[in-house]
Enzyme design. Structure first.
Site, PDB file in Angstrom:
ATOM      1  CB  CYS A 144      -0.746  -0.004   1.254  1.00  0.00           C
ATOM      2  SG  CYS A 144      -2.457   0.890   0.592  1.00  0.00           S
ATOM      3  CG  HIS A 203      -4.299  -3.219   2.246  1.00  0.00           C
ATOM      4  ND1 HIS A 203      -3.168  -2.789   3.887  1.00  0.00           N
ATOM      5  CD2 HIS A 203      -4.432  -2.217   2.198  1.00  0.00           C
ATOM      6  CE1 HIS A 203      -3.034  -1.807   3.920  1.00  0.00           C
ATOM      7  NE2 HIS A 203      -4.419  -1.432   2.534  1.00  0.00           N
ATOM      8  CD  GLU A 230      -2.261  -6.301   5.012  1.00  0.00           C
ATOM      9  OE1 GLU A 230      -2.558  -5.099   4.761  1.00  0.00           O
ATOM     10  OE2 GLU A 230      -1.397  -6.504   3.688  1.00  0.00           O
TER      11      GLU A 230
END
Length: 205
Positions: A79, A181, A183
Site C-alpha cells: 500500500c 492489501h 493480508e
C-alpha cells in the site's frame, strides 16, 4: 525470519497475523542495524507519504532500507509502503521517497469516487515467481487515493482497472510492491504473501 518494518504508520497486526497463518516466523524491526538479521523485509504503510518518510528518516531507516535492498535480499512494500519505494509523491506537496524504483505517486483525478476502496481484479502483465498461482481476474482489496506512475513499464507485474490502468504489483530484481492489501485479500492475497515469504526463506514455501 522476515522483518516487518515498524516506523509507526503500518497495519502491523493484520499483516503479522497473515504471516502466522502461513507459518512464517517474523519480527517487528525499527532499528536500521537490525535489518541484516532478516532474510527478507516488508515495508507496510497507512497514511500520508510525507509523514511516513519523516518517520523513516527520524529512525535512521532510509539508508538502512536502501542498503538492505542493495544486498539482494527481498523487499516488499505494501500500500503506502509500495509508494515509498518510488522516487516521489505529490501528496500534500512534493516529497522524496526511497528511490528504489523509478516513478511517482499521483492523486486520482476525475469524476469518480476517491479514495479507490474495494475489491478489484488483477490483470497480470508478465510471469514472475511472485505471481505463481495468481491469475488475471483474481480479486484483491484496495484502499488508496494516490497511485503510482512508473517510469519503466518493465517493472509492472500486474495492474488493475479503476477508471484507468492502476499499478497494482511491481517488481524489479529483489524489490517488490503491492498497492493493495494482500493480508486483506483472501486466498489471492495469502498466495502472494506465501510466494514472497518463500523467496525470503530460500524458495521454501
Amino acid at each position: 525470519m522476515i522483518g516487518i518494518i515498524d516506523y509507526g504508520m503500518g497495519n502491523l497486526y493484520s499483516l503479522s497475523k497473515a504471516l502466522e497463518r502461513l507459518g512464517y516466523a517474523y519480527e517487528f524491526v525499527s532499528r536500521p542495524e537490525r535489518l541484516n538479521d532478516f532474510a527478507g523485509v516488508i515495508l507496510p504503510g497507512v497514511g500520508a507519504f510525507g509523514d511516513a518518510m519523516t518517520n523513516i528518516r527520524r529512525l535512521g531507516l532510509e539508508e538502512g532500507i536502501r542498503t538492505y535492498a542493495a544486498s539482494g535480499r527481498p523487499v516488499l512494500g505494501i500500500c503506502l509502503g509500495m509508494q515509498l519505494l518510488f522516487e516521489k509523491s505529490e501528496e500534500h506537496g512534493t516529497h522524496a521517497g526511497l528511490s528504489l524504483l523509478g516513478g511517482e505517486a499521483v492523486r486520482f483525478r476525475g469524476d469518480y469516487k476517491v479514495p479507490h476502496m474495494g475489491w478489484n481484479q488483477l490483470q497480470v502483465k508478465q510471469e514472475h515467481p511472485l505471481l505463481e498461482g495468481v491469475n488475471s481476474g483474481d480479486y484483491v482489496y484496495f484502499v488508496h487515493s494516490y497511485h503510482v506512475r512508473v517510469s519503466d513499464p518493465a517493472v509492472l507485474l500486474a495492474t488493475s482497472d479503476y477508471h484507468q490502468d492502476v499499478t497494482a504489483i511491481v517488481g524489479r530484481d529483489n524489490v517488490f510492491g503491492m498497492q493493495f492489501h494482500p493480508e486483506k485479500s483472501g486466498d489471492t492475497g495469502m498466495r502472494l504473501l506465501r510466494n514472497f515469504a518463500g523467496q525470503c526463506e530460500g524458495g521454501k514455501a
